[in-house]
Design a protein around this motif. Structure first.
Motif, short mmCIF file in Angstrom:
data_model
loop_
_atom_site.label_atom_id
_atom_site.label_comp_id
_atom_site.label_asym_id
_atom_site.label_seq_id
_atom_site.Cartn_x
_atom_site.Cartn_y
_atom_site.Cartn_z
N ILE A 110 28.52 23.13 20.01
CA ILE A 110 28.24 21.81 20.58
C ILE A 110 26.73 21.66 20.63
CG2 ILE A 110 28.50 20.33 22.59
CD1 ILE A 110 31.09 21.93 23.19
N THR A 111 26.23 20.63 19.92
CA THR A 111 24.78 20.44 19.79
C THR A 111 24.39 19.03 20.21
OG1 THR A 111 24.85 21.93 17.89
CG2 THR A 111 22.83 20.66 18.20
N VAL A 134 28.87 18.20 27.83
CA VAL A 134 30.03 18.09 26.94
C VAL A 134 30.75 19.44 26.86
CG1 VAL A 134 30.76 17.69 24.55
CG2 VAL A 134 29.13 16.13 25.63
N ALA A 135 30.00 20.53 26.75
CA ALA A 135 30.62 21.86 26.69
C ALA A 135 31.42 22.16 27.95
CB ALA A 135 29.55 22.93 26.46
N ASP A 136 30.90 21.79 29.10
CA ASP A 136 31.63 22.01 30.35
C ASP A 136 32.95 21.24 30.35
OD1 ASP A 136 29.60 23.68 31.21
OD2 ASP A 136 28.70 22.20 32.57
N LEU A 147 32.81 28.70 22.94
CA LEU A 147 31.76 27.69 22.82
C LEU A 147 30.36 28.27 22.66
CD1 LEU A 147 32.98 25.27 25.62
CD2 LEU A 147 33.58 25.24 23.20
N THR A 148 29.59 27.65 21.78
CA THR A 148 28.16 27.91 21.64
C THR A 148 27.49 26.57 21.87
OG1 THR A 148 28.55 29.62 20.00
CG2 THR A 148 26.32 28.68 20.08
N GLU A 179 27.11 16.60 18.69
CA GLU A 179 27.98 17.03 17.60
C GLU A 179 28.80 18.24 18.02
OE1 GLU A 179 25.53 15.54 13.66
OE2 GLU A 179 25.50 17.67 14.17
N ILE A 180 30.08 18.19 17.67
CA ILE A 180 31.00 19.30 17.93
C ILE A 180 31.46 19.79 16.55
CG2 ILE A 180 33.18 20.00 18.97
CD1 ILE A 180 32.81 17.65 20.95
#
Length: 184
Positions: A110-111, A134-136, A147-148, A179-180
């Motif tokens: 996830i960037t 978003v990652a959370d 996840l990274t 972006e995912i």
């Protein structure tokens, strides 16, 4: 979108509304602008109430392939208020739908990205915070994923921007994204 921002959008005359793609580009709301935005129609017969249910999506995404990877691009303008990194409460549910095709246990990157408005350090921090938010939400919706998380600030634009060019609001909007990426 906050009530104030929504109010500002609604006060823009319809002919002008298409000229604004970023809340920062909206004109100051004046009494004349507010008066010009009001339309009164004479209605004959019955009147039906409009319900916005189903007409607004919380997350707008673009899905594409990049080699073996699936890339889901989320518009930051839909997810976040300008200069903020807090997601709306419905984001985990919607991210579950966005990632329904991701294989169980997939490695997901996830960037976060920003436009070039503001200084490099602030944009870097904002991109990291948005990617983390978003990652959370993804971790809540899909705890099986590995996840990274990274932020790239304004260093990897999706479109070239011309600083100070108001017509460049499309490019700035395209650059504000999360972006995912995952294989599958």
């Amino acid at each position: 979108m906050t009530a104030a921002a929504l109010g500002a959008v609604l006060l823009v005359a319809p002919a002008q509304a298409e000229d604004f793609h970023d809340p920062a580009d909206l004109p100051e709301v004046t009494a004349q602008l507010a008066a010009d935005s009001v339309r009164v129609f004479a209605v004959q017969g019955s009147v039906e109430a409009f319900s916005p249910d189903g007409s607004v999506e919380v997350i707008e995404e673009e899905v594409r392939r990049d080699g073996e990877e699936t890339v889901v691009t989320l518009s930051s303008d839909i997810l976040f208020e300008p200069t903020k990194a807090e997601l709306p409460p419905t984001a985990p549910d919607n991210l579950d739908e966005v990632l329904e095709d991701a294989p169980r246990g997939a490695e997901v990157t996830i960037t976060g990205h920003t436009d070039s408005v503001g200084d490099d350090a602030s944009n870097q921090l904002l991109s990291e915070q948005r990617a983390r938010a978003v990652a959370d939400a993804v971790a809540t919706a899909r705890p099986d994923l590995v996840l990274t998380v990274a932020g790239r600030g304004e260093s990897e634009p999706a479109q070239a921007e011309t600083p100070g060019d108001t017509a460049d609001s499309y490019a700035r909007a395209a650059n504000r994204r999360v972006e995912i990426r995952y294989v599958g």
